[in-house]
Design an enzyme around this catalytic site. Structure first.
Site, PDB file in Angstrom:
ATOM      1  CG  HIS A  72      -2.106  -0.881   1.079  1.00  0.00           C
ATOM      2  ND1 HIS A  72      -3.257  -0.725   1.815  1.00  0.00           N
ATOM      3  CD2 HIS A  72      -2.332  -1.927   0.255  1.00  0.00           C
ATOM      4  CE1 HIS A  72      -4.134  -1.651   1.453  1.00  0.00           C
ATOM      5  NE2 HIS A  72      -3.600  -2.395   0.518  1.00  0.00           N
ATOM      6  CE1 TYR A 201      -5.084   4.223   8.609  1.00  0.00           C
ATOM      7  CE2 TYR A 201      -5.620   4.209  10.950  1.00  0.00           C
ATOM      8  CZ  TYR A 201      -4.870   3.734   9.888  1.00  0.00           C
ATOM      9  OH  TYR A 201      -3.922   2.775  10.107  1.00  0.00           O
ATOM     10  N   PRO A 293      -3.932   1.130  18.655  1.00  0.00           N
ATOM     11  CG  PRO A 293      -5.707  -0.309  18.176  1.00  0.00           C
ATOM     12  CD  PRO A 293      -5.084   0.471  19.281  1.00  0.00           C
ATOM     13  CE  LYS A 297       4.645   3.789  13.160  1.00  0.00           C
ATOM     14  NZ  LYS A 297       4.371   3.122  11.880  1.00  0.00           N
ATOM     15  CE1 TYR A 385      -1.020   4.252   9.292  1.00  0.00           C
ATOM     16  CE2 TYR A 385       0.229   2.976   7.675  1.00  0.00           C
ATOM     17  CZ  TYR A 385      -0.894   3.142   8.476  1.00  0.00           C
ATOM     18  OH  TYR A 385      -1.879   2.177   8.474  1.00  0.00           O
TER      19      TYR A 385
END
Ligand code: RFL
Ligand code: PHB
Length: 391
Positions: A72, A201, A293, A297, A385
């Site tokens: 991704h 998200y 979460p 990580k 990220y």
């Protein structure tokens, strides 16, 4: 029985450590409280940083990951009725993440340990740690109805947040730092087609929602809920309805529903124990730290600890050097606190805080607007990220 490194816990941390040590010619025995089927069936993380993928490759367990994992190059943030893409590849000079379930990582590692004749004792009951402040630590446990003892040079406490290793350290020798959030995640896993090519998200007045996946035909989704939410109150249909309300209109329209394969409620917590070394005991992974979460990580931090710990143990046995063992705790904690900061920030940015007045919500929207319109802000998110560089 005697071994070089006694490992408590056969989650990703313990199995990966054991496999990396094996490849360097160092013996270990893993003691796991649960059965292999239970450990392999636990549904958890789904996103691997490149550094984690590299470490799994180095451990010789990358084949299936590369053939079945999904690369991704970005994520989407949904708020105010719209979706905005954060393009990792563009913002980080070509970096990406891999979507591949933790259950699959665990299966791959178990298979590799098995093929190499590695000792993993499942259903080891009543594991106790002894004498790790001296030169000859020991682990005692019960297996097959008999009391057993494992003598070793070092103990690796890889037994997760509720494990025995951290709790075996005298309270005066350990400091803990914690934040408990006033919400949890309700997760659903189903064999339905993903609504989008990348993770979404979503910040919504009704609470956070996350769309994720495990494969082109299996979706994993979460909604923010209260920490004492009862799963019985959430038949599948109610979860799908709530997701439809919280995701953006396009995703909601594409949402395929189906029977759940798994449902769970996960409380949200930030936690760090310092230091991570006590004589000949080293903590790694969730045994030493927990992140909410939202930043994906947890598993990646566990892998980073194992990377440092395996190198330090290899330097001890192969080169007679202990400087890396001495630096272990400090090296890990520098990365851990940066991941803590990022996970706390992502969580604060996207969730509804029940006690907040309207002010907090407006600040979230301003920050989301900033992150999706300023290249500097977007780069900060992307850099964290995909995973910060290793020291
Ligand atoms: P684990 O996986 O908890 O494994 C510890 C093992 O130790 C065993 N054990 C004992 N064995 C012997 N004696 C005892 N007394 C023992 N006590 C415990 C346990 O049975 C278990 O097998 O810890 P480890 O290996 O450090 O791995 C950490 C990860 O599991 C965790 O950080 C991640 O799952 C967190 N996480 C995520 N991380 C990511 O990097 N990306 C994600 O996308 C992500 N999503 C998630 C997550 C965690 C979640 N939950 C359920 C907490 C999503 C969720 C919903
Ligand atoms: C998951 O797929 O389970 C997942 C993905 C991203 C997160 C957390 C969990 O931030």
């Amino acid at each position: 029985m005697r071994t070089q490194v006694g490992i408590v816990g056969a989650g990703p941390s313990g199995l990966l450590l054991s496999q990396l040590l094996h490849l360097a010619g160092i013996e270990s025995v893993v003691l796991e409280r649960r059965s292999r089927a239970y450990v392999e069936g636990r549904i958890r993380a789904g996103v691997l940083e490149q550094g984690t993928v590299d470490l799994l490759d180095a451990a010789g367990v990358g084949d299936r990951l590369h053939s079945e994992g999904l690369v991704h190059g970005g994520i989407e943030l949904a708020f105010g009725g719209r979706r905005h893409r954060i393009d990792f590849e563009d913002l980080t000079g070509g970096k990406a993440v891999m979507v591949y379930g933790q259950t699959e990582v665990t299966k791959d590692l178990n298979r590799a340990r098995e093929a190499a004749g590695g000792a993993v004792v499942f259903e080891a009951e009543g594991v106790r740690l002894h004498d790790f402040d001296g030169a000859q630590p020991r682990l005692t446990y019960r297996a097959d109805g008999a009391e057993r003892e494992l003598r070793c040079d070092f103990i690796a406490g890889c037994d997760g947040f509720h494990g025995i290793s951290r709790r075996s350290v005298p309270a005066a020798s350990i400091a803990t730092f914690e934040r408990v959030y006033p919400f949890a995640w309700l997760g659903i896993l189903a064999d339905t087609k993903p609504v989008s090519a990348e993770l979404i998200y979503a910040r919504h007045e009704r609470g956070f929602a996350l769309f994720s996946m495990r494969s082109p035909s299996r979706s994993r989704l979460y909604i923010q809920c209260s920490p004492d939410e009862q799963l019985d109150d959430w038949p599948d249909e109610r979860i799908w309805d709530e997701l439809r309300l919280r995701l953006d209109a396009e995703a909601a329209a594409r949402l395929e529903t189906g029977p759940s394969i798994e449902k769970s409620v996960t409380p949200m917590r930030s936690f760090v124990a310092e230091p991570m070394r006590f004589g000949r005991l080293f903590l790694a992974g969730d045994a030493a730290h927990i992140v909410p979460p939202t930043g994906a990580k947890g598993l990646n931090l566990a892998a980073a600890d194992v990377r440092y710990l395996s190198r330090a143990l290899i330097a001890h046995y192969k080169e007679g050097r202990d400087d890396l063992l001495d630096a272990y705790s400090e090296t890990c904690l520098r990365r851990i606190w940066k991941a803590q900061r990022f996970s706390w920030w992502m969580t604060s940015l996207l969730h509804r805080f029940p006690e907040e007045s309207g002010f907090g919500g407006r600040v979230q929207l301003a920050e989301l607007d900033y992150v999706t319109s300023s290249r500097a802000a977007a780069r900060t998110l992307a850099e964290n990220y995909v995973g910060l560089p290793f020291e």
